[in-house]
Every structure is written in C-alpha cells, then in structure tokens.
Design a protein around this motif. Structure first.
Motif, mmCIF file in Angstrom:
data_model
loop_
_atom_site.group_PDB
_atom_site.id
_atom_site.type_symbol
_atom_site.label_atom_id
_atom_site.label_comp_id
_atom_site.label_asym_id
_atom_site.label_seq_id
_atom_site.Cartn_x
_atom_site.Cartn_y
_atom_site.Cartn_z
ATOM 1 N N LYS A 64 -6.140 -2.652 -4.960
ATOM 2 C CA LYS A 64 -6.444 -4.090 -3.803
ATOM 3 C C LYS A 64 -7.560 -4.951 -5.914
ATOM 4 O O LYS A 64 -8.394 -4.451 -6.629
ATOM 5 N N GLY A 74 -7.933 -10.848 -4.418
ATOM 6 C CA GLY A 74 -8.647 -9.805 -3.227
ATOM 7 C C GLY A 74 -6.687 -9.040 -2.166
ATOM 8 O O GLY A 74 -7.260 -8.333 -1.283
ATOM 9 N N GLN A 75 -5.952 -9.129 -3.135
ATOM 10 C CA GLN A 75 -4.350 -8.676 -2.607
ATOM 11 C C GLN A 75 -4.371 -6.865 -3.208
ATOM 12 O O GLN A 75 -4.639 -6.708 -3.946
ATOM 13 N N ILE A 76 -3.994 -6.329 -1.874
ATOM 14 C CA ILE A 76 -3.137 -5.456 -2.513
ATOM 15 C C ILE A 76 -2.288 -5.371 -3.167
ATOM 16 O O ILE A 76 -0.826 -5.847 -3.050
ATOM 17 N N TYR A 185 -7.134 -1.504 4.949
ATOM 18 C CA TYR A 185 -6.399 -2.196 3.402
ATOM 19 C C TYR A 185 -5.340 -2.749 4.190
ATOM 20 O O TYR A 185 -4.779 -2.247 4.753
#
Length: 209
Positions: A64, A74-76, A185
C-alpha cells in the motif's frame, strides 16, 4: 491436499501459465473510445509479481503506497518502478525496487518469467515479473514510499469470479477499470488488470474459460 501439495500445484500452474499465449494489456482495455496520442513514448518499468508460501497455499506480496506520495497515494501496488540507467532490464528494475521498497533480498527470489507488458494512463510500459520468494521473508517497508506490506491468497487473485468492472471520472470522462478487493484493500486499476491477465492464463492452461 496438504498445504505443501497445494503450494506445489499452484507453483506448477504459474509455471505453465507462462507458456499460454497472451497479448499486452493497458489501462484503456475497457475504454476503447479513449483516443491515445500519436507518437507517444512510453517509459519502461518493471514490477515484481511475487508469491510466497503461506498458511493455506501461495500468497501474493503487495504494498500500500504512502498517502504522502505525489503520484498514486494510498493505492495498492506491486513492488517495482521505472527502469533506471543502471538496470539491465525490467526484471532487474523490479528486483531492485522490491529490495528498496520492502527489503526483499534478490538472492532469495526465483524469477519464473515475464508477462506481457501493460500500458498505463501515466505513460509507462510495465513488465510484470512473475517470481517466487523461496525463504521466509519479513518485509521492511521503506517509510517514504510504502505505508504497508500485505499478502493476498493465490486462490483469491487467481479466481476471476472475484473481479468486477467499476468506474470513476478521469479527465472529464467515465473510465472503467478492473477491481479485485480483498478485505480492507481495494486492489484496482493497473494492478488488478495485470493480475486478471495472469488469472486468465492460469485458468486457460487448465482448459477453463
């Protein structure tokens, strides 16, 4: 099957999937009306799609991104990044970035092969590097880039039933994308698209459509 047998079976499925013919993918796959600029130059990058033995089978390593980053906060994402001048190729870049971002020793990684490149809306041509982590691994997140390191089961990300098509506004238009949420997630966009491409090949080699 025992857990060891499941891991062996899943590992073999990944190896065989590399032999399944497949073309490149892009963030525009679900948005054919988007006009791409002529003569665009894509920057090469590599990401590490690394699986490791887990409690019930193989687990996929994901990160993350830090919420303080300028791009994609904040992106996976997979560990990885753009190819630097000192990198021999996309595989070298993926291994180097994984070491920098999560502390993964390249010597403990078995590279199985590469998947077709994926073009992103941000102008990258990303090569997914399929790999196995061969020894127990305790991640050490790079605080400036990675907020969290976690794993998702092979059985989740390789099951196309868990993938949905969703959408959001981008540059004044509604853009569709794949998503494969797992617990808290939200795995979406390029990461989900590359995983779905792998899932298609894993299932194709078993004769499943």
């Amino acid at each position: 099957m025992t857990t060891l047998e499941v891991i062996a079976d899943q590992t073999e499925r990944l190896r065989r999937a590399l032999g399944v013919a497949a073309g490149p993918s892009s963030d525009f796959d679900l948005n054919p009306v988007v006009a791409l600029p002529e003569g665009r130059k894509l920057r090469p990058a590599g990401v590490l799609v690394a699986f490791q033995p887990g409690r019930d089978g193989l687990d996929l390593l994901l990160t993350k991104r830090s919420s303080h980053l300028k791009h994609h906060p904040g992106q996976i994402a997979f560990p990885g990044g753009k190819v630097d001048r000192g990198d021999a190729d996309e595989t070298a870049a993926a291994l180097r970035e994984a070491h920098e971002e999560v502390g993964l020793d390249p010597d403990t990684v078995e590279v199985l092969g590469t998947l077709p490149a994926h073009e992103t809306v941000t102008g990258f041509s990303i090569t997914p590097v399929l790999a196995l982590i061969r020894v127990p691994f305790t991640p050490v997140p790079e605080p400036g880039e990675v907020e969290e390191v976690f794993t998702t089961p092979f059985s989740h990300v390789m099951d196309r039933a868990y993938y949905t098509v969703q959408g959001r506004r981008w540059r004044g238009q509604r853009r569709l994308y794949y998503a494969v949420p797992y617990g808290p997630y939200y795995i979406w966009g390029a990461t989900a698209r590359m995983l779905r491409g792998l899932a298609e090949r894993v299932n194709a080699e078993r004769g499943e459509t």
